[in-house]
Design a protein around this motif. Structure first.
Motif, mmCIF file in Angstrom:
data_model
loop_
_atom_site.group_PDB
_atom_site.id
_atom_site.type_symbol
_atom_site.label_atom_id
_atom_site.label_comp_id
_atom_site.label_asym_id
_atom_site.label_seq_id
_atom_site.Cartn_x
_atom_site.Cartn_y
_atom_site.Cartn_z
ATOM 1 N N GLY A 11 0.779 -1.228 0.000
ATOM 2 C CA GLY A 11 0.000 0.000 0.000
ATOM 3 C C GLY A 11 0.811 1.278 0.000
ATOM 4 N N GLU B 37 -6.648 -10.569 3.905
ATOM 5 C CA GLU B 37 -5.362 -10.112 4.419
ATOM 6 C C GLU B 37 -4.475 -9.594 3.286
ATOM 7 O OE1 GLU B 37 -4.578 -9.803 7.606
ATOM 8 O OE2 GLU B 37 -6.655 -10.425 7.960
ATOM 9 N N LYS C 108 -5.660 -6.115 2.470
ATOM 10 C CA LYS C 108 -5.226 -5.162 3.491
ATOM 11 C C LYS C 108 -3.768 -4.769 3.280
ATOM 12 C CE LYS C 108 -8.387 -6.618 7.199
ATOM 13 N NZ LYS C 108 -8.467 -7.229 8.566
ATOM 14 N N TYR C 109 -2.937 -5.755 2.975
ATOM 15 C CA TYR C 109 -1.520 -5.474 2.748
ATOM 16 C C TYR C 109 -1.340 -4.567 1.543
ATOM 17 C CZ TYR C 109 3.497 -6.452 2.185
ATOM 18 O OH TYR C 109 4.852 -6.330 2.081
ATOM 19 N N LEU D 81 -3.832 -2.421 0.154
ATOM 20 C CA LEU D 81 -4.576 -1.168 0.148
ATOM 21 C C LEU D 81 -4.292 -0.269 1.341
ATOM 22 C CD1 LEU D 81 -8.054 -2.524 -1.053
ATOM 23 C CD2 LEU D 81 -6.276 -1.413 -2.422
ATOM 24 N N ILE D 82 -3.805 -0.823 2.428
ATOM 25 C CA ILE D 82 -3.543 -0.017 3.627
ATOM 26 C C ILE D 82 -2.062 0.349 3.681
ATOM 27 C CG2 ILE D 82 -3.620 0.069 6.142
ATOM 28 C CD1 ILE D 82 -5.906 -1.927 6.056
ATOM 29 N N ARG E 101 1.572 1.500 4.882
ATOM 30 C CA ARG E 101 2.376 1.596 6.099
ATOM 31 C C ARG E 101 3.180 2.895 5.940
ATOM 32 N NH1 ARG E 101 0.939 -2.852 4.751
ATOM 33 N NH2 ARG E 101 2.160 -2.829 2.840
ATOM 34 N N TRP E 102 2.695 3.934 6.592
ATOM 35 C CA TRP E 102 3.186 5.276 6.316
ATOM 36 C C TRP E 102 4.678 5.428 6.555
ATOM 37 C CZ3 TRP E 102 -0.161 7.596 3.484
ATOM 38 C CH2 TRP E 102 -1.534 7.365 3.673
#
Length: 394
Positions: free
Chosen positions: A42, A254, A257-258, A260-261, A263-264
């Motif tokens: 992401g 899962e 999520k990995y 589309l989300i 990890r800033w």
């Protein structure tokens, strides 16, 4: 303004589908997922979208404008300013180099396509002569694979998929799809000092890939424009089907999520931004001359501003959608192997030739879906290759 010598598109739709076919290719379905996976999922999407809107759109507008206005391809358009002739020569040289290895990828897809006709999908099991004793299929237990070691006197490494048991060995466990890619398709040698032999199967596939390009271009844009109606739309149909099937597999959520989300904290890495910029140029085909060549066949009054807005958006959405198909499958693979999704496969250009086949082998009638998918992947690469060859002859 029309030219009888070079010709013009019959309709605006032929131009648009040709642009989509040229821009939306293996860079979206093959390269984008593995670069995204390499850079943490992401987090990579953020700089990629930024670069596409801030850089790709203005540059595509420029390429479309000067080619449509002059009705000339990249090799001749710089006649307006002889000082910039080198730009046109560089674009043609770059396209020539890219075309050479691009058709090698098409040869790989034809090789997979040919193997899809086998009664049993060869990458779906470990009962082949190229498999090592440490080969396994995801979802199987240690007991399912013990027969693989019965004829081996060498200690073998095998990590149980559903337990913490590990047997020390000389071999590193690899799934059947990865072994097919490395030991059957590529036949990787021990090093650069061992060049191996000519693979007649891949050589034959490469010949047919170039033959297909020739047939698409044999009568210029009058035939290639019609071909793009099919070649540019088929990929979306099969990507939708594969995504629907992938969402039914355990662990798919899962994977999403990995993907589309973000990890800033990964955005602090320069490599993420650098790879995003490179992928933007690769995916959009900027500076290669393909889009400029297609625009040179436009009518003089075509709405180039509209086209410059539509084409990059379609390219972005295609990359994003293709990534979803890959990552739902990666989520399933991580679930089956009971490992983190970031370590389930090695990042690299072969990821698309390991992840997609993994998904296909889990579908009902895997031979049918494999044939359809790799035919689709071939058409994706073919329409981009047709665009490259046009720019070489424009």
């Amino acid at each position: 303004m029309e030219t009888s010598k070079r010709g013009n598109w019959s309709t605006w739709y032929e131009f648009m589908f040709s642009c989509i076919g040229c821009m939306v290719g293996l860079g979206n379905i093959w390269r984008f997922p593995y670069v995204c996976y390499k850079n943490g999922g992401g987090a990579f999407l953020v700089p990629y979208f930024i670069f596409m809107f801030l850089c790709a759109m203005p540059l595509i507008f420029i390429e479309l404008t000067y080619s449509q206005y002059s009705n000339l391809g990249p090799g001749k358009v710089w006649i307006c300013c002889p000082l910039f002739k080198g730009i046109g020569f560089a674009m043609i040289t770059l396209t020539c180099i890219v075309s050479l290895y691009y058709n090698v990828i098409l040869a790989w897809t034809l090789f997979y396509l040919g193997n899809s006709f086998f009664p049993t999908i060869p990458w779906g099991n470990c009962n082949n002569d190229w498999n090592t004793p440490a080969c396994y299929t995801r979802g199987s237990s240690v007991n399912d694979n013990t027969s693989l070691f019965s004829n081996s006197t060498t200690n073998v490494t095998y990590a149980a998929l559903n337990s913490s048991t590990t047997v020390t060995s000389l071999y590193k466990p690899k799934p059947s799809t990865e072994e097919f890619w490395e030991y059957k398709v590529l036949e990787l040698s021990d090093g650069i000092d061992d060049v191996g032999v000519v693979r007649w199967e891949l050589l034959l596939c490469l010949f047919f890939a170039w033959l297909a390009v020739f047939l698409c271009l044999i009568k210029g844009i009058k035939t290639s424009g019609k071909v793009m109606y099919v070649a540019a739309t088929i990929p979306y149909l099969f990507l939708i089907i594969l995504l629907g099937r992938g969402l039914m597999l355990p662990g798919a959520v899962e994977g999403l999520k990995y993907y589309l989300i973000p990890r800033w904290e990964d955005l602090k890495k320069f490599s993420v931004w650098g790879d995003a910029a490179v992928q933007m140029f690769y995916s959009a085909g900027l500076g290669w001359g393909g889009i400029a060549t297609l625009a040179s066949y436009n009518n003089f009054n075509n709405n180039v501003y509209r086209d410059a807005m539509i084409i990059p958006v379609i390219d972005i959405l295609t990359s994003w959608f293709a990534g979803m198909v890959i990552f739902v499958t990666l989520g399933f693979m991580a679930h089956e192997a009971n490992v983190h999704i970031g370590t389930v496969v090695k990042d690299g250009p072969g990821i698309a030739f390991m992840v997609y086949p993994e998904a296909l082998s889990k579908m009902p009638l895997p031979q049918l879906w494999s044939i359809l998918f790799f035919f689709m992947l071939f058409t994706v690469g073919l329409d981009s290759q047709v665009g490259f060859q046009k720019s070489l002859s424009a």
